[in-house]
Design a protein around this motif. Sequence first.
Motif, PDB file in Angstrom:
ATOM      1  N   CYS A  47       0.835  -1.208   0.000  1.00  0.00           N
ATOM      2  CA  CYS A  47       0.000   0.000   0.000  1.00  0.00           C
ATOM      3  C   CYS A  47       0.863   1.249   0.000  1.00  0.00           C
ATOM      4  CB  CYS A  47      -0.956   0.009   1.191  1.00  0.00           C
ATOM      5  SG  CYS A  47      -2.467  -0.922   0.908  1.00  0.00           S
ATOM      6  N   LYS A  48       1.989   1.213   0.721  1.00  0.00           N
ATOM      7  CA  LYS A  48       2.884   2.372   0.740  1.00  0.00           C
ATOM      8  C   LYS A  48       3.461   2.646  -0.651  1.00  0.00           C
ATOM      9  CE  LYS A  48       4.270   1.639   5.521  1.00  0.00           C
ATOM     10  NZ  LYS A  48       5.343   1.117   6.366  1.00  0.00           N
ATOM     11  N   ILE A  49       3.734   1.591  -1.400  1.00  0.00           N
ATOM     12  CA  ILE A  49       4.337   1.735  -2.730  1.00  0.00           C
ATOM     13  C   ILE A  49       3.288   2.033  -3.807  1.00  0.00           C
ATOM     14  CG2 ILE A  49       5.612   0.519  -4.558  1.00  0.00           C
ATOM     15  CD1 ILE A  49       6.921  -1.138  -2.249  1.00  0.00           C
ATOM     16  N   TYR A  50       2.180   1.279  -3.779  1.00  0.00           N
ATOM     17  CA  TYR A  50       1.215   1.294  -4.888  1.00  0.00           C
ATOM     18  C   TYR A  50      -0.127   1.942  -4.571  1.00  0.00           C
ATOM     19  CZ  TYR A  50       4.337  -2.370  -6.635  1.00  0.00           C
ATOM     20  OH  TYR A  50       5.420  -3.083  -7.050  1.00  0.00           O
ATOM     21  N   GLY A  51      -0.429   2.172  -3.313  1.00  0.00           N
ATOM     22  CA  GLY A  51      -1.775   2.586  -2.929  1.00  0.00           C
ATOM     23  C   GLY A  51      -2.644   1.357  -2.707  1.00  0.00           C
ATOM     24  N   LYS A  52      -3.821   1.579  -2.176  1.00  0.00           N
ATOM     25  CA  LYS A  52      -4.747   0.474  -1.900  1.00  0.00           C
ATOM     26  C   LYS A  52      -5.393  -0.026  -3.182  1.00  0.00           C
ATOM     27  CE  LYS A  52      -6.318   1.301   2.818  1.00  0.00           C
ATOM     28  NZ  LYS A  52      -5.709   0.109   3.350  1.00  0.00           N
ATOM     29  N   LEU A  53      -5.879  -1.263  -3.097  1.00  0.00           N
ATOM     30  CA  LEU A  53      -6.757  -1.822  -4.117  1.00  0.00           C
ATOM     31  C   LEU A  53      -8.173  -1.754  -3.539  1.00  0.00           C
ATOM     32  CD1 LEU A  53      -4.687  -4.995  -5.107  1.00  0.00           C
ATOM     33  CD2 LEU A  53      -4.700  -2.742  -6.222  1.00  0.00           C
ATOM     34  N   TYR A  54      -9.124  -1.329  -4.355  1.00  0.00           N
ATOM     35  CA  TYR A  54     -10.500  -1.125  -3.899  1.00  0.00           C
ATOM     36  C   TYR A  54     -11.471  -1.936  -4.743  1.00  0.00           C
ATOM     37  CZ  TYR A  54      -8.517   3.059  -1.732  1.00  0.00           C
ATOM     38  OH  TYR A  54      -7.761   3.922  -0.983  1.00  0.00           O
ATOM     39  N   ASP A  55     -12.560  -2.405  -4.097  1.00  0.00           N
ATOM     40  CA  ASP A  55     -13.650  -2.919  -4.917  1.00  0.00           C
ATOM     41  C   ASP A  55     -14.377  -1.715  -5.514  1.00  0.00           C
ATOM     42  OD1 ASP A  55     -15.454  -1.969  -2.934  1.00  0.00           O
ATOM     43  OD2 ASP A  55     -16.086  -3.962  -2.315  1.00  0.00           O
ATOM     44  N   TRP A  56     -15.276  -1.963  -6.444  1.00  0.00           N
ATOM     45  CA  TRP A  56     -15.864  -0.854  -7.184  1.00  0.00           C
ATOM     46  C   TRP A  56     -16.719   0.045  -6.295  1.00  0.00           C
ATOM     47  CZ3 TRP A  56     -20.788   0.199  -9.832  1.00  0.00           C
ATOM     48  CH2 TRP A  56     -20.679   1.256 -10.740  1.00  0.00           C
ATOM     49  N   GLU A  57     -17.402  -0.534  -5.302  1.00  0.00           N
ATOM     50  CA  GLU A  57     -18.205   0.281  -4.391  1.00  0.00           C
ATOM     51  C   GLU A  57     -17.305   1.294  -3.675  1.00  0.00           C
ATOM     52  OE1 GLU A  57     -21.367  -0.095  -0.685  1.00  0.00           O
ATOM     53  OE2 GLU A  57     -19.996  -1.770  -1.068  1.00  0.00           O
ATOM     54  N   ALA A  58     -16.194   0.822  -3.148  1.00  0.00           N
ATOM     55  CA  ALA A  58     -15.264   1.718  -2.456  1.00  0.00           C
ATOM     56  C   ALA A  58     -14.646   2.713  -3.433  1.00  0.00           C
ATOM     57  CB  ALA A  58     -14.170   0.907  -1.760  1.00  0.00           C
ATOM     58  N   ALA A  59     -14.300   2.242  -4.632  1.00  0.00           N
ATOM     59  CA  ALA A  59     -13.633   3.096  -5.629  1.00  0.00           C
ATOM     60  C   ALA A  59     -14.442   4.347  -5.941  1.00  0.00           C
ATOM     61  CB  ALA A  59     -13.378   2.306  -6.909  1.00  0.00           C
ATOM     62  N   GLN A  60     -15.746   4.219  -5.892  1.00  0.00           N
ATOM     63  CA  GLN A  60     -16.603   5.358  -6.219  1.00  0.00           C
ATOM     64  C   GLN A  60     -16.606   6.437  -5.133  1.00  0.00           C
ATOM     65  OE1 GLN A  60     -20.411   4.153  -8.298  1.00  0.00           O
ATOM     66  NE2 GLN A  60     -19.782   2.263  -7.289  1.00  0.00           N
ATOM     67  N   SER A  61     -16.049   6.129  -3.961  1.00  0.00           N
ATOM     68  CA  SER A  61     -16.152   7.077  -2.845  1.00  0.00           C
ATOM     69  C   SER A  61     -14.813   7.575  -2.317  1.00  0.00           C
ATOM     70  CB  SER A  61     -16.915   6.419  -1.688  1.00  0.00           C
ATOM     71  OG  SER A  61     -16.138   5.373  -1.121  1.00  0.00           O
ATOM     72  N   VAL A  62     -13.689   7.135  -2.874  1.00  0.00           N
ATOM     73  CA  VAL A  62     -12.402   7.460  -2.244  1.00  0.00           C
ATOM     74  C   VAL A  62     -11.645   8.628  -2.881  1.00  0.00           C
ATOM     75  CG1 VAL A  62     -12.073   5.186  -1.219  1.00  0.00           C
ATOM     76  CG2 VAL A  62     -11.167   5.649  -3.520  1.00  0.00           C
ATOM     77  N   CYS A  63     -12.084   9.130  -4.028  1.00  0.00           N
ATOM     78  CA  CYS A  63     -11.377  10.271  -4.625  1.00  0.00           C
ATOM     79  C   CYS A  63     -11.520  11.501  -3.726  1.00  0.00           C
ATOM     80  CB  CYS A  63     -11.917  10.580  -6.020  1.00  0.00           C
ATOM     81  SG  CYS A  63     -11.352   9.393  -7.264  1.00  0.00           S
ATOM     82  N   PRO A  64     -10.435  12.274  -3.581  1.00  0.00           N
ATOM     83  CA  PRO A  64     -10.503  13.486  -2.750  1.00  0.00           C
ATOM     84  C   PRO A  64     -11.522  14.488  -3.295  1.00  0.00           C
ATOM     85  CG  PRO A  64      -8.214  12.952  -3.286  1.00  0.00           C
ATOM     86  CD  PRO A  64      -9.086  12.055  -4.122  1.00  0.00           C
ATOM     87  N   PRO A  65     -12.061  15.349  -2.438  1.00  0.00           N
ATOM     88  CA  PRO A  65     -12.960  16.398  -2.905  1.00  0.00           C
ATOM     89  C   PRO A  65     -12.315  17.201  -4.039  1.00  0.00           C
ATOM     90  CG  PRO A  65     -12.929  16.345  -0.509  1.00  0.00           C
ATOM     91  CD  PRO A  65     -11.843  15.410  -0.983  1.00  0.00           C
ATOM     92  N   GLY A  66     -13.110  17.521  -5.065  1.00  0.00           N
ATOM     93  CA  GLY A  66     -12.608  18.254  -6.222  1.00  0.00           C
ATOM     94  C   GLY A  66     -12.095  17.344  -7.323  1.00  0.00           C
ATOM     95  N   THR A  67     -12.141  16.028  -7.062  1.00  0.00           N
ATOM     96  CA  THR A  67     -11.756  15.036  -8.068  1.00  0.00           C
ATOM     97  C   THR A  67     -12.837  13.965  -8.116  1.00  0.00           C
ATOM     98  OG1 THR A  67     -10.548  13.523  -6.598  1.00  0.00           O
ATOM     99  CG2 THR A  67      -9.308  15.403  -7.492  1.00  0.00           C
ATOM    100  N   HIS A  68     -12.748  13.096  -9.112  1.00  0.00           N
ATOM    101  CA  HIS A  68     -13.727  12.012  -9.211  1.00  0.00           C
ATOM    102  C   HIS A  68     -13.114  10.806  -9.914  1.00  0.00           C
ATOM    103  CE1 HIS A  68     -14.153  14.267 -13.006  1.00  0.00           C
ATOM    104  NE2 HIS A  68     -14.445  13.098 -13.548  1.00  0.00           N
ATOM    105  N   LEU A  69     -13.776   9.669  -9.739  1.00  0.00           N
ATOM    106  CA  LEU A  69     -13.402   8.448 -10.437  1.00  0.00           C
ATOM    107  C   LEU A  69     -13.731   8.655 -11.911  1.00  0.00           C
ATOM    108  CD1 LEU A  69     -12.378   5.518  -9.951  1.00  0.00           C
ATOM    109  CD2 LEU A  69     -14.797   4.843  -9.830  1.00  0.00           C
ATOM    110  N   PRO A  70     -12.741   8.535 -12.803  1.00  0.00           N
ATOM    111  CA  PRO A  70     -12.997   8.830 -14.206  1.00  0.00           C
ATOM    112  C   PRO A  70     -13.916   7.804 -14.866  1.00  0.00           C
ATOM    113  CG  PRO A  70     -10.721   8.117 -13.889  1.00  0.00           C
ATOM    114  CD  PRO A  70     -11.352   8.190 -12.537  1.00  0.00           C
ATOM    115  N   SER A  71     -14.715   8.281 -15.793  1.00  0.00           N
ATOM    116  CA  SER A  71     -15.570   7.396 -16.591  1.00  0.00           C
ATOM    117  C   SER A  71     -14.713   6.698 -17.654  1.00  0.00           C
ATOM    118  CB  SER A  71     -16.667   8.209 -17.283  1.00  0.00           C
ATOM    119  OG  SER A  71     -16.074   9.058 -18.259  1.00  0.00           O
TER     120      SER A  71
END
Length: 184
Positions: A47-71
């Motif tokens: 995780c320190k090297i690559y970041g977390k792996l997320y399922d799709w439900e989580a992926a839709q909610s983890v982008c910082p404010p002002g950004t979004h999961l790209p279509s």
Amino acid sequence: TAKLVDPRDSSEYRVTAVGPQFWLARNVDIEPEVGESSCYGDSTENCKIYGKLYDWEAAQSVCPPGTHLPSSDEWYSMRQYLENLKEGSSYVASWLRSRDSLWSNSSSARDDFFRFTAKPAGYMNEEGVYKDKGAGAYFWSSTLTDGAVGMYHLGDGCCIDLGQKFSPAAQASVRCVVDAHKDE
């Protein structure tokens, strides 16, 4: 260099331009409030090297404010922009790969021209099996079609593949795109 600070955990992200779009220059690594996440191979070092792996439900909610999961369309626009620079060349994948030695194919070009710094984090399939660390970067899109989610795959070979579909139960990296500013 532009930076974005995530107010949820004070993580700092460099922002990089790829054509008209602005992207975070590393994968998200925050604990999700919904859904599931993991570190590749259940190793916090990954995780320190690559970041977390997320399922799709989580992926839709983890982008910082002002950004979004790209279509899928936003990923496709990035690929089109890159291919237009080199008249459809498959070499463009190297422009996004990190320059470090994390990529297992030592002959893969990786000049990180756009400072996107894609690292080969691999993914976890829907059966819970980790795959492709060192060989591929897999990024979620926000596009769900017929029960499968569009995936952006940057391999250690030549290409950028947008045709893969994954089960929402699989886990992959999240790379966020900055929200477009609308003229009022």
